[in-house]
Scaffold this active site. Structure first.
Site, PDB file in Angstrom:
ATOM      1  N   GLU A  17      -9.031 -29.265 -22.900  1.00 16.68           N
ATOM      2  CA  GLU A  17      -8.240 -30.568 -23.674  1.00 16.68           C
ATOM      3  C   GLU A  17      -8.127 -29.941 -25.107  1.00 16.68           C
ATOM      4  OE1 GLU A  17      -6.274 -32.975 -23.874  1.00 16.68           O
ATOM      5  OE2 GLU A  17      -6.735 -34.292 -22.212  1.00 16.68           O
ATOM      6  N   ASP A 119     -11.926 -48.963 -19.009  1.00 13.90           N
ATOM      7  CA  ASP A 119     -12.818 -47.888 -18.446  1.00 13.90           C
ATOM      8  C   ASP A 119     -11.963 -47.277 -17.298  1.00 13.90           C
ATOM      9  OD1 ASP A 119     -14.712 -46.217 -17.064  1.00 13.90           O
ATOM     10  OD2 ASP A 119     -16.216 -47.743 -17.221  1.00 13.90           O
ATOM     11  N   ASN A 151      -2.943 -41.805 -27.237  1.00 16.96           N
ATOM     12  CA  ASN A 151      -3.544 -40.269 -26.876  1.00 16.96           C
ATOM     13  C   ASN A 151      -3.106 -39.336 -27.834  1.00 16.96           C
ATOM     14  OD1 ASN A 151      -4.644 -38.240 -25.234  1.00 16.96           O
ATOM     15  ND2 ASN A 151      -4.206 -39.211 -23.506  1.00 16.96           N
ATOM     16  N   ASP A 213       0.596 -36.955 -22.648  1.00 19.74           N
ATOM     17  CA  ASP A 213      -0.705 -36.870 -23.276  1.00 19.74           C
ATOM     18  C   ASP A 213      -0.806 -36.113 -24.358  1.00 19.74           C
ATOM     19  OD1 ASP A 213      -3.536 -36.439 -22.820  1.00 19.74           O
ATOM     20  OD2 ASP A 213      -3.338 -36.417 -20.678  1.00 19.74           O
TER      21      ASP A 213
END
Length: 299
Positions: A17, A119, A151, A213
């Site tokens: 990532e 979560d 994000n 993302d």
């Protein structure tokens, strides 16, 4: 783009990532080996730069060169000095409702930080999240609210606009950045579908047209973003038009332009984002493909 143009830079990782091109090397994190790494653009000389036991995520650098890294599970941002000493830059545990994740640091040393909001790995119902600004002295301020999984984020080259991918909101949002670090009202920079009409996670995921993302800007003002549910990265123009894509045989969760000419698109890949599956395997990679337009803005 043809898949034959895609090459593998790094393999054998758990979940890569937050790719960043910095000082002539590609930096990235690997979630479940708890490492911050760097590598040459051809995949040689892979180095572990830092271990973050509570799971690293977003990366950025202060103007004086010190590294900032998100420590997800204890909800902190760490700072690494020139001498390698790691200190807490900011404790955001009282400001987030889920794990803090991706982050962009601007030219003034202000870090803009999103969080899950709920979560995700437990399959909990969707909830919205706040966006934080962390000033160079570590002061934490909530600057936007009601975002659907804020994000990957970028700051435009002139430093006046923050773009935030809302992974579960079918949109990329834009905020004007004030001289004092305040943000103007949220506006749609790109809209791919309607925001969620339910909090049931399965229905939200099924309704995602694009799940933007990790991302990076190019010099034409377009945004390359990973579609976390679509096995692809897309190049998006303001307004939402998809003008290019790289289709993959696996999931894509972040991307960034870099390399010696700034035109190498690095893509963080894994079969899925399930914590249990990814921590038990070493199937994640970083792929790369050459594109026509080079990097701009921050990261």
């Amino acid at each position: 783009m043809s898949s034959s143009q895609i090459r593998t830079v790094v393999s054998g990782m758990s979940f890569t990532e937050c790719p960043r091109w910095h000082d002539g090397r590609l930096w990235f994190v690997d979630f479940y080996t708890h490492t911050v790494n760097s590598v040459n653009d051809d995949g040689s000389d892979l180095r572990t730069e830092l271990e973050v036991p509570t799971q690293p995520s977003g990366l950025g650098w202060l103007p004086d060169g010190r590294l900032l890294v998100v420590s997800m599970k204890d909800r902190k941002v760490l700072r690494v000095g020139a001498d390698g000493v790691v200190e807490v830059h900011a404790d955001v545990s009282g400001h987030v409702s889920g794990h803090p994740n991706d982050m962009v640091v601007d030219e003034h040393g202000r870090a803009w930080l999103g969080n899950f909001g709920f979560d995700l790995m437990a399959g909990a119902d969707l909830d919205t999240a706040d966006l934080l600004r962390i000033d160079p002295d570590g002061t934490v301020t909530t600057v936007a609210a009601g975002l659907y999984f804020p994000n990957g984020s970028v700051v435009t080259p002139d430093g006046t606009t923050l773009l935030v991918d809302e992974t579960l909101g079918n949109r990329i949002s834009a905020f004007a950045i004030g001289a004092d670090g305040s943000l103007g009202p949220r506006r749609d920079w790109a809209r791919f579908g309607d925001p969620p009409a339910t909090t049931a996670l399965g229905e939200v995921l099924a309704g995602a047209v694009v799940a933007p993302d990790g991302c990076g800007l190019d010099a034409d003002g377009c945004l390359w973003t990973a579609d976390a549910l679509g096995n692809r990265v897309i190049r998006v123009r303001e307004g939402g038009e998809v003008v290019d894509e790289v289709v993959l045989d696996t999931g894509a969760f972040a991307c960034m332009l870099g390399g010696r000419s700034g035109t190498t698109l690095f893509i963080c890949c894994a079969p899925d984002f399930d914590e249990h599956a990814r921590s038990a395997a070493r199937e994640a990679t970083i792929r790369a493909v050459e594109v026509a337009v080079g990097h701009a803005g921050r990261p």
